[in-house]
Design a protein around this motif. Structure first.
Motif, PDB file in Angstrom:
ATOM      1  N   ALA A  60     -12.152 -55.473 -25.149  1.00 55.12           N
ATOM      2  CA  ALA A  60     -11.635 -54.176 -25.604  1.00 55.12           C
ATOM      3  C   ALA A  60     -12.644 -53.051 -25.450  1.00 55.12           C
ATOM      4  CB  ALA A  60     -11.211 -54.281 -27.069  1.00 55.12           C
ATOM      5  N   LEU A  61     -13.857 -53.383 -25.060  1.00 55.95           N
ATOM      6  CA  LEU A  61     -14.944 -52.406 -25.104  1.00 55.95           C
ATOM      7  C   LEU A  61     -15.053 -51.469 -23.894  1.00 55.95           C
ATOM      8  CD1 LEU A  61     -17.452 -51.411 -26.624  1.00 55.95           C
ATOM      9  CD2 LEU A  61     -18.743 -53.308 -25.631  1.00 55.95           C
ATOM     10  N   PRO A  62     -14.938 -51.929 -22.646  1.00 58.89           N
ATOM     11  CA  PRO A  62     -15.429 -51.130 -21.510  1.00 58.89           C
ATOM     12  C   PRO A  62     -14.890 -49.711 -21.354  1.00 58.89           C
ATOM     13  CG  PRO A  62     -15.135 -53.397 -20.831  1.00 58.89           C
ATOM     14  CD  PRO A  62     -14.550 -53.289 -22.210  1.00 58.89           C
ATOM     15  N   LEU A  63     -13.609 -49.527 -21.025  1.00 59.16           N
ATOM     16  CA  LEU A  63     -13.139 -48.181 -20.699  1.00 59.16           C
ATOM     17  C   LEU A  63     -13.211 -47.246 -21.897  1.00 59.16           C
ATOM     18  CD1 LEU A  63     -10.203 -47.169 -18.434  1.00 59.16           C
ATOM     19  CD2 LEU A  63     -10.553 -46.017 -20.601  1.00 59.16           C
ATOM     20  N   ALA A  64     -12.635 -47.666 -23.017  1.00 61.96           N
ATOM     21  CA  ALA A  64     -12.591 -46.798 -24.189  1.00 61.96           C
ATOM     22  C   ALA A  64     -13.977 -46.562 -24.759  1.00 61.96           C
ATOM     23  CB  ALA A  64     -11.666 -47.393 -25.248  1.00 61.96           C
ATOM     24  N   GLY A  65     -14.781 -47.627 -24.824  1.00 59.22           N
ATOM     25  CA  GLY A  65     -16.133 -47.476 -25.364  1.00 59.22           C
ATOM     26  C   GLY A  65     -17.003 -46.575 -24.508  1.00 59.22           C
ATOM     27  N   LEU A  66     -16.928 -46.760 -23.189  1.00 62.47           N
ATOM     28  CA  LEU A  66     -17.715 -45.941 -22.271  1.00 62.47           C
ATOM     29  C   LEU A  66     -17.279 -44.486 -22.321  1.00 62.47           C
ATOM     30  CD1 LEU A  66     -19.766 -45.658 -19.958  1.00 62.47           C
ATOM     31  CD2 LEU A  66     -17.945 -46.350 -18.369  1.00 62.47           C
ATOM     32  N   THR A  67     -15.973 -44.240 -22.313  1.00 66.40           N
ATOM     33  CA  THR A  67     -15.452 -42.876 -22.379  1.00 66.40           C
ATOM     34  C   THR A  67     -15.893 -42.189 -23.666  1.00 66.40           C
ATOM     35  OG1 THR A  67     -13.524 -43.480 -21.053  1.00 66.40           O
ATOM     36  CG2 THR A  67     -13.356 -41.474 -22.372  1.00 66.40           C
ATOM     37  N   ALA A  68     -15.801 -42.910 -24.771  1.00 69.50           N
ATOM     38  CA  ALA A  68     -16.204 -42.346 -26.066  1.00 69.50           C
ATOM     39  C   ALA A  68     -17.695 -42.047 -26.097  1.00 69.50           C
ATOM     40  CB  ALA A  68     -15.826 -43.307 -27.195  1.00 69.50           C
ATOM     41  N   TYR A  69     -18.509 -42.968 -25.593  1.00 73.30           N
ATOM     42  CA  TYR A  69     -19.959 -42.780 -25.649  1.00 73.30           C
ATOM     43  C   TYR A  69     -20.391 -41.565 -24.839  1.00 73.30           C
ATOM     44  CZ  TYR A  69     -24.928 -43.594 -25.638  1.00 73.30           C
ATOM     45  OH  TYR A  69     -26.282 -43.421 -25.807  1.00 73.30           O
ATOM     46  N   ARG A  70     -19.910 -41.446 -23.613  1.00 74.99           N
ATOM     47  CA  ARG A  70     -20.338 -40.320 -22.782  1.00 74.99           C
ATOM     48  C   ARG A  70     -19.878 -38.991 -23.379  1.00 74.99           C
ATOM     49  NH1 ARG A  70     -22.512 -39.349 -17.826  1.00 74.99           N
ATOM     50  NH2 ARG A  70     -21.886 -37.468 -16.717  1.00 74.99           N
ATOM     51  N   ALA A  71     -18.627 -38.946 -23.853  1.00 77.11           N
ATOM     52  CA  ALA A  71     -18.111 -37.704 -24.417  1.00 77.11           C
ATOM     53  C   ALA A  71     -18.881 -37.303 -25.671  1.00 77.11           C
ATOM     54  CB  ALA A  71     -16.629 -37.855 -24.732  1.00 77.11           C
ATOM     55  N   LEU A  72     -19.170 -38.253 -26.521  1.00 76.83           N
ATOM     56  CA  LEU A  72     -19.804 -37.963 -27.811  1.00 76.83           C
ATOM     57  C   LEU A  72     -21.304 -37.761 -27.702  1.00 76.83           C
ATOM     58  CD1 LEU A  72     -19.374 -37.945 -30.999  1.00 76.83           C
ATOM     59  CD2 LEU A  72     -20.106 -40.346 -30.888  1.00 76.83           C
ATOM     60  N   VAL A  73     -21.974 -38.635 -26.947  1.00 79.10           N
ATOM     61  CA  VAL A  73     -23.445 -38.658 -26.942  1.00 79.10           C
ATOM     62  C   VAL A  73     -24.020 -37.931 -25.731  1.00 79.10           C
ATOM     63  CG1 VAL A  73     -25.495 -40.124 -27.016  1.00 79.10           C
ATOM     64  CG2 VAL A  73     -23.412 -40.830 -28.221  1.00 79.10           C
ATOM     65  N   THR A  74     -23.637 -38.361 -24.531  1.00 78.56           N
ATOM     66  CA  THR A  74     -24.230 -37.781 -23.322  1.00 78.56           C
ATOM     67  C   THR A  74     -23.821 -36.326 -23.147  1.00 78.56           C
ATOM     68  OG1 THR A  74     -24.140 -39.973 -22.297  1.00 78.56           O
ATOM     69  CG2 THR A  74     -24.548 -38.087 -20.849  1.00 78.56           C
ATOM     70  N   LYS A  75     -22.538 -36.042 -23.277  1.00 78.34           N
ATOM     71  CA  LYS A  75     -22.044 -34.675 -23.118  1.00 78.34           C
ATOM     72  C   LYS A  75     -22.077 -33.899 -24.438  1.00 78.34           C
ATOM     73  CE  LYS A  75     -20.938 -34.366 -18.722  1.00 78.34           C
ATOM     74  NZ  LYS A  75     -19.636 -33.861 -18.286  1.00 78.34           N
ATOM     75  N   GLY A  76     -21.579 -34.486 -25.510  1.00 78.95           N
ATOM     76  CA  GLY A  76     -21.486 -33.785 -26.791  1.00 78.95           C
ATOM     77  C   GLY A  76     -22.803 -33.660 -27.528  1.00 78.95           C
ATOM     78  N   LYS A  77     -23.771 -34.530 -27.196  1.00 78.43           N
ATOM     79  CA  LYS A  77     -25.106 -34.502 -27.821  1.00 78.43           C
ATOM     80  C   LYS A  77     -25.014 -34.432 -29.352  1.00 78.43           C
ATOM     81  CE  LYS A  77     -27.258 -32.443 -23.756  1.00 78.43           C
ATOM     82  NZ  LYS A  77     -27.581 -33.776 -23.198  1.00 78.43           N
ATOM     83  N   VAL A  78     -24.207 -35.331 -29.899  1.00 78.32           N
ATOM     84  CA  VAL A  78     -24.012 -35.368 -31.341  1.00 78.32           C
ATOM     85  C   VAL A  78     -25.338 -35.585 -32.061  1.00 78.32           C
ATOM     86  CG1 VAL A  78     -23.552 -37.865 -31.375  1.00 78.32           C
ATOM     87  CG2 VAL A  78     -22.618 -36.382 -33.178  1.00 78.32           C
ATOM     88  N   LYS A  79     -25.475 -34.936 -33.205  1.00 81.37           N
ATOM     89  CA  LYS A  79     -26.701 -35.051 -33.999  1.00 81.37           C
ATOM     90  C   LYS A  79     -26.354 -35.519 -35.410  1.00 81.37           C
ATOM     91  CE  LYS A  79     -28.927 -31.167 -31.574  1.00 81.37           C
ATOM     92  NZ  LYS A  79     -27.737 -30.817 -30.764  1.00 81.37           N
ATOM     93  N   LYS A  80     -27.310 -36.192 -36.024  1.00 82.81           N
ATOM     94  CA  LYS A  80     -27.151 -36.648 -37.400  1.00 82.81           C
ATOM     95  C   LYS A  80     -26.872 -35.452 -38.309  1.00 82.81           C
ATOM     96  CE  LYS A  80     -29.499 -39.321 -40.987  1.00 82.81           C
ATOM     97  NZ  LYS A  80     -30.730 -40.097 -41.335  1.00 82.81           N
ATOM     98  N   GLY A  81     -25.892 -35.593 -39.184  1.00 80.16           N
ATOM     99  CA  GLY A  81     -25.549 -34.541 -40.132  1.00 80.16           C
ATOM    100  C   GLY A  81     -24.534 -33.539 -39.636  1.00 80.16           C
ATOM    101  N   GLU A  82     -24.194 -33.563 -38.336  1.00 79.48           N
ATOM    102  CA  GLU A  82     -23.202 -32.626 -37.819  1.00 79.48           C
ATOM    103  C   GLU A  82     -21.793 -33.035 -38.241  1.00 79.48           C
ATOM    104  OE1 GLU A  82     -24.739 -30.427 -33.880  1.00 79.48           O
ATOM    105  OE2 GLU A  82     -23.965 -32.449 -33.530  1.00 79.48           O
ATOM    106  N   THR A  83     -20.907 -32.042 -38.239  1.00 78.27           N
ATOM    107  CA  THR A  83     -19.499 -32.276 -38.538  1.00 78.27           C
ATOM    108  C   THR A  83     -18.749 -32.456 -37.222  1.00 78.27           C
ATOM    109  OG1 THR A  83     -19.655 -30.907 -40.519  1.00 78.27           O
ATOM    110  CG2 THR A  83     -17.455 -31.372 -39.678  1.00 78.27           C
TER     111      THR A  83
END
Length: 336
Positions: free
Chosen positions: A139-162
């Motif tokens: 269940a991990l590959p497509l959805a997990g990869l898409t979520a990770y890149r959008a949130l971390v690589t592109k979105g650069k989410v930081k601790k404490g952000e909303t």
């Protein structure tokens, strides 16, 4: 081997279980005996003939996990017997920031994971996290990869952000909740169903609102005080709502548009607030490796909806088409 073959486009009943030739690896390829596979909305488009470049006959399916049973002559980093998950992105290239024009996804035009065996490049397999079942790993590959890149690589989410995740319930959205919470963000969601909001809270979301209410934007703004990062797959009129909810200097990452184009796009909200809007699709090899590391470090368990045997894939696809699922729908693959 047994495989679900697509020989002509049309309804979901076009898939038929057949005996077909087992693949043989090329010099830099491996063959994986699949233990489980998972469904994605891309599969619906493929079967209906609506996905660009789709040709038949073919075996659909992009997500899978299993055991390596054959390796090519120039494969040195993995071995027969290794338990692996498959990175479905093929030919990304060496630039992590952008994919090559030749980028494709496993499962049409390349034969995919609705089968007992699949052939992939050796660089596309990664060790299965030991705490995951075969079903969870698939269940991990497509959805997990898409979520990770959008949130971390592109979105650069930081601790404490909303962080706002509209339309929680699908595979990518559930990973977004889990990843963002694991990284210390304060996560909010929207849904048309209260039970999905409550389920999101069990995954780490702080709260959410029902978007069928006329004043859902006002409720969410009061609840959050504004959003630092929205990760959106809905588009349409919802995108303007995300612009209004964004704080000054916030970001919106778009990885889909299930409601189509945004009418009367409110550009002033974007430039006055200096909101960054970023597109994201799938992810690079580095994104995949980093996503697996995050899963291992935080012992994240993918959210599974229903599990079907391979021969009942049509019923599984109908469930996904109706949007009844919360999390990933998975197929178990027969071993004989």
């Amino acid at each position: 081997m047994k495989a679900m073959m697509l020989r002509e486009f049309g309804g979901l009943n076009q898939l038929k279980l057949e005996d077909v030739e087992t693949p043989v690896p090329g010099s830099k390829e491996v063959v994986v005996r699949l233990k489980a596979a998972a469904l994605n909305r891309r599969d619906l488009l493929v079967i209906q003939g609506r996905y660009p470049g789709t040709k038949v006959p073919a075996i659909p399916g992009s997500d899978g996990a299993g055991e390596i049973v054959a390796v090519g002559d120039e494969v040195y980093d993995v071995s027969i017997g290794d338990e692996v998950i498959i990175n479905l992105g093929l030919n990304w290239g060496n630039d992590m920031n952008k994919k090559r024009a030749e980028f494709t996804i496993l499962g049409v035009p390349t034969n995919g994971t609705y089968a007992q065996y699949v052939k992939v490049p050796a660089e596309s397999v990664y060790s299965k996290p030991s705490h995951l079942s075969w079903e969870a790993a698939a269940a991990l590959p497509l959805a997990g990869l898409t979520a990770y890149r959008a949130l971390v690589t592109k979105g650069k989410v930081k601790k404490g952000e909303t962080v706002l995740i509209p339309g929680v319930g699908g595979g990518v959205a559930t990973y977004l909740v889990q990843f963002a919470a694991a990284l210390g963000a304060e996560v909010y969601v929207t849904s048309s169903k209260e039970e999905k909001i409550e389920k999101a809270k069990t995954l780490g979301a702080t709260g959410g609102v029902n978007y069928t209410a006329d004043d859902w934007v006002e409720k969410l703004e009061k609840l959050t005080g504004g959003i630092d990062l929205s990760v959106d797959s809905i588009g349409g009129e919802v995108f303007n709502k995300l612009l209004s909810l964004g704080k000054i200097g916030s970001r919106i990452v778009s990885f889909g548009a299930t409601r189509g184009p945004t009418p009367n796009l409110l550009l002033p909200n974007m430039y006055v607030k200096e909101i960054s809007v970023l597109g994201s699709t799938m992810g690079s090899q580095q994104d995949f490796a980093d996503m697996v590391k995050l899963i291992e470090e935080h012992k994240i368990d993918p959210v599974l909806d229903e599990i079907y045997p391979l021969e009942e894939v049509t019923e599984a696809l109908f469930r996904m088409e109706k949007g009844e699922n919360f999390g990933k729908i998975v197929l178990t693959i027969p071993q004989d």
